[in-house]
Every structure is written in structure tokens, then in C-alpha cells.
Design a protein around this motif. Sequence first.
Motif, PDB file in Angstrom:
ATOM      1  N   MET A 189      61.758  26.601  16.690  1.00  0.00           N
ATOM      2  CA  MET A 189      62.911  26.629  14.858  1.00  0.00           C
ATOM      3  C   MET A 189      64.127  27.399  15.766  1.00  0.00           C
ATOM      4  N   THR A 190      63.773  28.409  16.069  1.00  0.00           N
ATOM      5  CA  THR A 190      65.182  28.990  16.266  1.00  0.00           C
ATOM      6  C   THR A 190      66.347  27.995  17.320  1.00  0.00           C
ATOM      7  N   ARG A 191      65.342  27.647  17.850  1.00  0.00           N
ATOM      8  CA  ARG A 191      66.315  26.274  18.539  1.00  0.00           C
ATOM      9  C   ARG A 191      67.154  24.751  17.918  1.00  0.00           C
ATOM     10  N   CYS A 192      65.698  24.347  17.033  1.00  0.00           N
ATOM     11  CA  CYS A 192      66.352  23.346  15.905  1.00  0.00           C
ATOM     12  C   CYS A 192      67.914  23.778  15.176  1.00  0.00           C
ATOM     13  N   GLN A 193      67.585  25.721  14.588  1.00  0.00           N
ATOM     14  CA  GLN A 193      68.299  26.383  14.048  1.00  0.00           C
ATOM     15  C   GLN A 193      69.908  26.645  15.053  1.00  0.00           C
ATOM     16  N   LEU A 194      70.045  26.257  16.202  1.00  0.00           N
ATOM     17  CA  LEU A 194      71.227  26.694  16.952  1.00  0.00           C
ATOM     18  C   LEU A 194      71.611  25.149  16.418  1.00  0.00           C
ATOM     19  N   LEU A 195      71.013  24.306  17.340  1.00  0.00           N
ATOM     20  CA  LEU A 195      71.316  22.911  17.677  1.00  0.00           C
ATOM     21  C   LEU A 195      71.990  22.589  16.099  1.00  0.00           C
ATOM     22  N   GLN A 196      71.194  22.820  14.767  1.00  0.00           N
ATOM     23  CA  GLN A 196      71.816  22.725  13.174  1.00  0.00           C
ATOM     24  C   GLN A 196      73.048  23.558  13.240  1.00  0.00           C
ATOM     25  N   ALA A 197      73.070  24.631  13.582  1.00  0.00           N
ATOM     26  CA  ALA A 197      74.365  25.372  13.553  1.00  0.00           C
ATOM     27  C   ALA A 197      75.598  24.752  13.997  1.00  0.00           C
ATOM     28  N   ILE A 198      75.400  24.781  16.258  1.00  0.00           N
ATOM     29  CA  ILE A 198      76.803  24.077  16.393  1.00  0.00           C
ATOM     30  C   ILE A 198      76.920  22.762  15.982  1.00  0.00           C
ATOM     31  N   ALA A 199      76.350  21.821  15.930  1.00  0.00           N
ATOM     32  CA  ALA A 199      76.860  20.696  15.118  1.00  0.00           C
ATOM     33  C   ALA A 199      77.325  20.521  14.190  1.00  0.00           C
ATOM     34  N   MET A 200      77.331  21.561  13.081  1.00  0.00           N
ATOM     35  CA  MET A 200      77.482  21.595  11.856  1.00  0.00           C
ATOM     36  C   MET A 200      79.366  22.415  12.082  1.00  0.00           C
ATOM     37  N   GLY A 201      78.931  23.258  13.340  1.00  0.00           N
ATOM     38  CA  GLY A 201      80.436  24.209  13.268  1.00  0.00           C
ATOM     39  C   GLY A 201      81.409  23.054  14.391  1.00  0.00           C
ATOM     40  N   GLN A 202      81.288  22.116  15.072  1.00  0.00           N
ATOM     41  CA  GLN A 202      81.257  20.266  15.685  1.00  0.00           C
ATOM     42  C   GLN A 202      82.549  20.604  14.894  1.00  0.00           C
ATOM     43  N   ARG A 203      81.342  19.792  13.700  1.00  0.00           N
ATOM     44  CA  ARG A 203      81.815  19.073  12.730  1.00  0.00           C
ATOM     45  C   ARG A 203      83.450  19.927  11.979  1.00  0.00           C
ATOM     46  N   ALA A 204      82.587  20.562  11.588  1.00  0.00           N
ATOM     47  CA  ALA A 204      83.854  21.884  11.432  1.00  0.00           C
ATOM     48  C   ALA A 204      84.983  21.884  11.470  1.00  0.00           C
ATOM     49  N   GLN A 205      85.484  21.796  13.568  1.00  0.00           N
ATOM     50  CA  GLN A 205      86.302  21.221  13.417  1.00  0.00           C
ATOM     51  C   GLN A 205      87.189  20.233  13.399  1.00  0.00           C
ATOM     52  N   GLN A 206      86.763  19.393  13.040  1.00  0.00           N
ATOM     53  CA  GLN A 206      87.574  17.913  12.703  1.00  0.00           C
ATOM     54  C   GLN A 206      88.172  17.647  11.677  1.00  0.00           C
ATOM     55  N   ARG A 207      87.147  18.254  10.679  1.00  0.00           N
ATOM     56  CA  ARG A 207      87.699  18.348   9.013  1.00  0.00           C
ATOM     57  C   ARG A 207      89.605  18.678   9.343  1.00  0.00           C
ATOM     58  N   THR A 208      89.832  17.729   8.932  1.00  0.00           N
ATOM     59  CA  THR A 208      91.719  17.678   8.054  1.00  0.00           C
ATOM     60  C   THR A 208      92.131  18.693   6.909  1.00  0.00           C
ATOM     61  N   SER A 209      91.210  19.308   6.224  1.00  0.00           N
ATOM     62  CA  SER A 209      91.101  19.830   5.095  1.00  0.00           C
ATOM     63  C   SER A 209      90.972  21.017   5.854  1.00  0.00           C
ATOM     64  N   TRP A 210      92.061  22.019   5.185  1.00  0.00           N
ATOM     65  CA  TRP A 210      91.206  23.552   5.692  1.00  0.00           C
ATOM     66  C   TRP A 210      90.334  24.480   4.667  1.00  0.00           C
TER      67      TRP A 210
END
Length: 575
Positions: free
Chosen positions: A151-172
Motif C-alpha cells: 500500500m505505501t508503495r502504491c501511495q508513493l506512486l500516486q503522490a509522485i504522479a500528482m507532484g509531477q502533474r502539478a509541475q506541469q500546471r501553468t496556473s499558479w
Amino acid sequence: MISEVLVTRDVVLSRSEDLSVSRIQSVRNAKSVYNLLTLILSSLRQYQLLSTIYERAMKFVNQDSYLWEQLALSLLCRGRWTRAARVLEQAVSTTSSNDGSSSCAEHSSAIELMMLSQLYIERFSQYDSALTHAEKALAICGKDGQQAFLMTRCQLLQAIAMGQRAQQRTSWEQKRSELVKTLRLMEDVVAADAHDYLALYYAALYHAISRDLEAARERCARSLELNSEQPAAIMLLALVFTAHGDLKGALELVVNALKDFPNNYGLLVLRLHIETKFGRVEESLDTCSHLLDFWKRRDNSFSFVVLNDEDRNQTNLNASDGTTLLREGSTKTGTPSLGRDMTPVTPLISSAQLMGFTAPVLNTTSTTASAIDLSVIESGVAPSEVGGTSTASDSGASCGGINEVWSKFKAQADIWMSLAELYLAEGKQAEVGRCVEQAVNLFPHSPQAMYLKGRLLNCRAEKIEDELVASKLRSEAKAAYLSALALCPAHVPTMSHLAKLYAHDGNLKMSEHLYRELVRLEPLCCEWWQQLGCSLMRLGKADQATECLTAASQLDRTTPLLPFSVIPLVFPTSF
């Protein structure tokens, strides 16, 4: 190989009930032979042959999820990322349709979904798809508690994907909101397992991206205590030092780390940037020479590579963000120890203050996502590169395909352009021209080459007293900058120097527009806020200029020498 031929010939193809036992036994025999072949061929690194064998097996056992998974793994080892993703999708589908209720099948599905999530993050930058697969894996693991250890590894993958997606956002606002969610997920993973070095590292990375540098330093130090073989964590800690203005401490940290891993490309690049900032030209030239030797030693590994069409179209993890100058795919953990003194540094502003910081509203015209060019993805070391974020569509479409051979020549070209930057700083214009020529020969479609050409022309214009000649050189420099932006619309160094050139020519509106675009691309970089504030002051917009300069002062002690996003993603060999 003879056994494989014999067992394939003996497989019972009939689907009749009378022959079901014989069919099961013949398939079991075939799988035993395939397992032996896998052990042998993987030891010999003959992944192409192995994947071909598994492809043949699909003709008569295309409902066996185990063989689908083996085919996917062989394709991953071969570097056929796109096909491997499709095969893994089929493996998940086959597992669910055949025996989806059993605990063994659920475990297999969870592993396959995690592999898919990692693949979409690491190779395609398709973060929405990665989130979907991580959430499915998390749902399976949390269903009955039998897969709780995943479960913790799945949560970590989920968090990494969300963090990487956040860096793509053009809106602050969107970016800040998703970074807050990412940090919350990361802290949940750390709380679930306080001894997970990988979760601590990623928590440190996203705290740093969110500019909570004290929390980042603390978690990074803890991660290194648990596993000192993490050059990415050392890079992160060094960048935190540079954000606090401690360039000496950062350089000592990097130099000491290079004693343990002298061929780590990322650490060499970071050392080059710090030495250049210090003005140590001789040391910087030595580091550039070392980087060129690094690629020269790797020439043999690329000499006999022949790529087919699918291999050429493989996408690379770090294609979505032009700030990832150091990435060549993700980094696999496994590096020697670094037992260094880590002196705490008091941050200028806290995490709560910064994440609550609202960027001044400047009525910036929202631009559409820039056209993505392969040259956006920087794997090299030009000292002027402080980032250049390229935006991607919300669908998570991949933003560039770079194979290893392509990356090799691209990185070498960037090293030559680093030398050009050093010679520009020393005023040696003849050497700059030769360096740019070498870079263009290696990588003819680089925006950096056009950018440096513009820099060279601009430097010549500054040293010529004849105003007509100087004006002509500045026009040529402007044309070179515009060509670089045509190749890569989000090339940050080009935009910043073009803005200065427009300001020099009296075109203050265009200068302001470019600085607004820089602020949109990198809202946490103090330099762009400062330059925008100065530009607004020249236009007489005192109130907006005050807001921008206030933002610049807030961000001054939290802006690192390079963006934190240049650090490679880290995925251990057994995630």
C-alpha cells in the motif's frame, strides 16, 4: 532452444473438453522451458531474442497472464516502452478476466498496475494515466489487507504522479493546490513507514519544490542516514544549500560526493554550475573536460546500436518539463555513502507562509500550451540554463521522444555550449564561435545553439562604438533569439536575453510581455519577478512593480542555483 521447439510443437491447440488436461499439461511444460530460457537469455542480455520467443508463445497461450507479464518484462528490458505498456495492460485485463477473485491474481494485478504507473511516470510523462493505475493498485491492496505491504508503495506512486502533474500546471493556483495535496500524500507515506528512505527522499524533494527548505533539508538528511547511496538526494541537499546562498557548502558537498561516484553525470553538471557561479574558470573548464570524457568513454556502448522505427519513437520520462536538464531517464538507486556534516540553515520564510503566498495578479494574458519540440528536453549543462518549463496538455500526452543515442549527442552538444558560456564570460569571442560550431555539428537543431549565437552577436555589439554596426548586430542577435524560440517556445535563457534586448531598443511593452511569460513559466524564481518589477517601473506602473519586487524579495532566499526539478526521478530496481 531445441526444447522450446519441441515443446511448442507438442502443445495441444484443441479447446475441446476431452483434451483439456493434456492441453494444461503441455502448456505447463512450455512455461517451464520458457522460464529456463528467461534465466539463460536474461543473463546473456539477449532481450530481443527473449521477447521474440514470448511473442511466439502468444499464438497458443494468449489467455495466460503470466506469459503476458513475462513478455512485458522482456520488452521493458529491451527498451520498447510503448509496446511494453500495451502488453502490461493486456496482462492486467487477462488476470482480471481469468481469475480475478483469487488473492494470487489480485497480487499479480497490483504488481502489474504498479509497473504500469511507474512506466507512465518514468517514460511517458502521462501522469493522469499513472494516477489512475496507482489508484487501482491501491484499491486492490486495501481490499482485504492481504496486500497491505504494497500500500505505501502504491501511495508513493500516486503522490509522485500528482507532484509531477502539478509541475506541469501553468496556473499558479492549480500548481499550489496540487503541491499541497502531494505533500499531504507524501507525509502520509512517511508516517506509515518512517524508515522508508525513498518516501523520505520524495517528501524532501516536493518540500523543496514548495520552498519549505528546512523541512526538505531535514527529510533529505534522514533519507541519507537510512540509505547513503543516493546521489539524487545529495544533489537535492546541495541545491538547498545554494538556495540559502551557501555555495561553498554546496560545492564541498558535491566535490566530496564525487569522490564516491566520480562518474555521476548529475553531480558533475551541478559542480560545473557552482564553479561557474564562483567564477572559477579553470576549474569549470576541467569539469567540462571531464564531462566530455564521460561521453567519450560511453561511445562504445552506442557504437553498434541499430534502432527500428518503434525504438526511435520511445518516449522518455523527463520530456514533459524543460527544466530537467540532468535527466536521461530516471535514476536507479545504488550509490556509495556520503557521511557529511549537514549544518542546518534557517529559512527566510516558512512553508505555511510560502504555500500561502499569492502571486500578484498582473492581468497576464494566458497563452496556450506551447508547441513542444524535442529540443525542449535538456540533458546537458549550459550554465545559462536556469530552466525552461514546457507545458503539456491535460491529457498527459508525451512531450518528446528521446532515445539513448539521441540523448548522447544532445548532452555532448550542451557541454560544448557550456564552454561557450564560460568563454563569453571571459570575453574570448573567437573560442565561443568554435564551441558553438562543435555543438551545432553534434546537434544541429538545438535552441541553445541559436541562443548562444545571439549572445555572441550581442556581445560584439556591446564592444563596437559604431552605432550603425552595433544596431545591425543587435538585429541579427534578435533574429537568432527568435529562431531559438521557434525551435523551443519555452526556452527560458533565450526569453530573458531577448527581453533585455527589447528593453535596450526601447520596446518596453515586448520586454514586459516576455517577463510576464517567464513569471508564468517559473512563478517561484525571484529573478523573473525582479526583472518584471523593473520593467513595470520603467513603464510607470508603480503599484504592480511594488508587488513584483516584494514577491522577488520573499523568494530571494529560497531560489536555488538550478530549479529543484532538474533532479532525476529515482526508481529503485525493485520498486
